[in-house]
Enzyme design. Structure first.
Site, mmCIF file in Angstrom:
data_model
loop_
_atom_site.group_PDB
_atom_site.id
_atom_site.type_symbol
_atom_site.label_atom_id
_atom_site.label_comp_id
_atom_site.label_asym_id
_atom_site.label_seq_id
_atom_site.Cartn_x
_atom_site.Cartn_y
_atom_site.Cartn_z
ATOM 1 N N THR A 1 -17.595 -6.260 3.372
ATOM 2 C CA THR A 1 -16.460 -5.426 3.790
ATOM 3 C C THR A 1 -16.896 -4.459 4.890
ATOM 4 O O THR A 1 -16.132 -4.149 5.804
ATOM 5 C CB THR A 1 -15.900 -4.667 2.568
ATOM 6 N N THR B 1 6.481 -20.572 -1.555
ATOM 7 C CA THR B 1 7.600 -19.984 -2.288
ATOM 8 C C THR B 1 7.854 -18.552 -1.828
ATOM 9 O O THR B 1 6.911 -17.785 -1.594
ATOM 10 C CB THR B 1 7.264 -20.011 -3.800
ATOM 11 N N LYS C 1 0.853 -1.195 0.000
ATOM 12 C CA LYS C 1 0.000 0.000 0.000
ATOM 13 C C LYS C 1 0.892 1.249 0.000
ATOM 14 O O LYS C 1 1.300 1.688 -1.057
ATOM 15 C CB LYS C 1 -0.987 -0.089 1.160
HETATM 16 C C1 LIG Z 1 -5.940 -3.944 7.914
HETATM 17 C C2 LIG Z 1 -5.395 -4.828 6.847
HETATM 18 N N1 LIG Z 1 -4.501 -5.767 7.183
HETATM 19 C C3 LIG Z 1 -3.973 -6.588 6.263
HETATM 20 C C4 LIG Z 1 -4.342 -6.486 4.927
HETATM 21 C C5 LIG Z 1 -3.732 -7.412 3.925
HETATM 22 O O1 LIG Z 1 -2.645 -6.790 3.302
HETATM 23 P P1 LIG Z 1 -2.205 -7.237 1.828
HETATM 24 O O2 LIG Z 1 -3.089 -6.499 0.877
HETATM 25 O O3 LIG Z 1 -0.766 -6.883 1.738
HETATM 26 O O4 LIG Z 1 -2.428 -8.718 1.765
HETATM 27 C C6 LIG Z 1 -5.267 -5.525 4.527
HETATM 28 C C7 LIG Z 1 -5.646 -5.412 3.093
HETATM 29 O O5 LIG Z 1 -6.320 -4.560 2.642
HETATM 30 C C8 LIG Z 1 -5.815 -4.677 5.520
HETATM 31 O O6 LIG Z 1 -6.733 -3.755 5.189
#
Ligand SMILES: Cc1ncc(COP(=O)(O)O)c(C=O)c1O
Length: 433
Positions: A387, A302, A272
């Protein structure tokens, strides 16, 4: 015999109950207006946040687009645009030439590339911790770490914020034998009452986030750590939506608040604020070593491709140095909010970089997003259940350093028009100063 493409068939599962279950479930999801269409959008690296939407015939899971066109994207989590920065892209290209496309195996099987070790050291340093460990994604880092910790000893109790991310919940739920206590979101009084009621000698872990990305609110890390000390709990903090953006070097809210040393485990993503891919935890060497040697989600998969790791390393190094990137994103967010406020467009004021526009209904949310894309060439994802809870549907905008004033004016005018003329707003929404 020449090879012939076999006919696509699903007949062998037609009679299975799961086949019928899928049909009914999909029909329900459609009826509730929360069927997710994936919009084909190709990022234009040299013109981000512009993307190309290719001409597409409609399919059940993708909308139609009559001709190729450019679209401004407003909901990317590449908050600082680091994924298109030349220093990051060139690091990836160099590494792919030097080391090839994939890692070739787990960290154990195919050897650990020095670039993986360098990134782990860089992340540990960023958060002021002894060690770091990379995972395939932020999701995997949460799921694997929490599950492994909470199954390590008998009697663990995990105190989990009600709005924790699905990846944390997956790890917590997967930890057989441990128990879970859910405390009200960002409510330290409720957390304390629940800690006080728990058996004194049980090993305890408080799992929480810094920036909650759907509401855009921020937790009280110092307050949570003080409770952890009082009741002998460990702390696990997800800084996924904060790393890169908050703190003098982008070490997250814990760095901004000067409390990183009070948090036992800091988890983050490279996908992000750092704009690349991968997840990690940082903590004391003992904890990191334990996870390295026992976490299934680390061991049996992996390793991240060296080019991805090299790009992430370049990004982290650059973001740590460039405070102007952090200043710029918050200036852009403030400017955008001022424009929304001036036009009377309702939005939820947050202490973070997230700008939620409340809609409160799945269908209206989808329609608003579709109209923005089809009529105005601007894309922002509709955020619907699961969500967010039903009735809390919203658009979630993330203005970034490359959103210009002109782009903002267009978005504000479009929202203003669609919300007023088409009555798509959440009737209960109030613009907050
Ligand atoms: C609070 C939070 N933790 C972890 C993740 C997972 O991260 P990643 O997108 O790198 O898998 C997200 C994904 O949006 C998230 O919002």
């Amino acid at each position: 015999m020449p090879w012939r493409k076999p006919a696509v068939s699903s007949n062998h599962v037609d009679g299975h109950p799961f086949f019928r279950f899928c049909q009914t479930a999909l029909a329900d999801i459609r009826a509730q207006g929360r069927y997710r269409q994936f919009t084909p959008l190709a990022r234009l690296a040299d013109r981000y946040p512009l993307y190309e939407q290719p001409e597409t015939a409609p399919t059940p899971s993708t909308p139609a687009c009559p001709e190729d066109r450019e679209v401004v994207v407003w909901s990317s989590n590449d908050y600082l645009g680091m994924g298109v920065e030349p220093v990051v892209v060139e690091a990836a290209i160099r590494a792919i030439h030097e080391h090839g496309a994939g890692a070739g195996g787990t960290r154990n099987i195919a050897g650990t590339s020095p670039v993986h070790t360098a990134l782990e050291a860089e992340l540990a340093d960023l958060h002021g911790k002894e060690a770091g460990l990379l995972f395939g994604s932020g999701y995997v880092s949460n799921q694997a770490s929490l599950q492994t910790i909470l199954t390590s000893m008998p009697g663990w109790i995990c105190f989990s914020d009600r709005l924790n991310h699905a990846s944390m919940i997956a790890g917590i739920k997967g930890a057989r034998g441990s128990s879970t206590v859910i405390f009200e979101h960002n409510d330290l009084a409720d957390l304390e009452a629940r800690l006080a009621a728990a058996p004194k000698d049980a090993p305890k872990l408080i799992a929480f986030e810094s920036v909650y990305s759907m509401d855009g609110d921020i937790s009280d890390i110092a307050g949570t750590c003080a409770l952890a000390r009082k009741y002998g709990a460990m702390t696990y903090l997800d800084e996924v939506h904060a790393v890169g953006l908050y703190g003098a070097q982008g070490g997250g809210v814990s760095q901004r608040d000067g409390v990183a040393d009070q948090v036992d485990i800091i988890e983050g993503t490279l996908a992000k604020g750092f704009g690349v891919h991968g997840g990690y935890i940082t903590a004391s060497s003992n904890i990191v070593e334990y996870l390295r040697l026992t976490a299934s989600g680390f061991i049996f998969t992996t390793a991240l491709p060296p080019a991805v790791v090299a790009a992430a390393l370049a990004s982290v190094k650059q973001v740590r140095k460039d405070n102007w990137r952090r200043e710029r994103i918050f200036e852009r967010v403030d400017t955008f909010r001022a424009k929304l406020r001036a036009a009377g467009v309702p939005f939820n004021m947050t202490p973070s970089h997230i700008v939620p526009i409340p809609v409160g209904d799945a269908r209206r949310c989808r329609e608003l997003s579709d109209r923005l894309l089809n009529d105005y060439g601007m894309y922002t994802t509709p955020i619907n259940y699961p969500t967010v809870p039903r009735g809390m549907e919203r658009l979630r905008l993330t203005p970034g350093p490359r959103h210009t004033d002109a782009m903002m004016d267009e978005m504000v005018a479009a929202l203003s028009h669609l919300l007023r003329v088409n009555d798509l707003a959440d009737a209960s929404a109030v613009a907050m100063a």
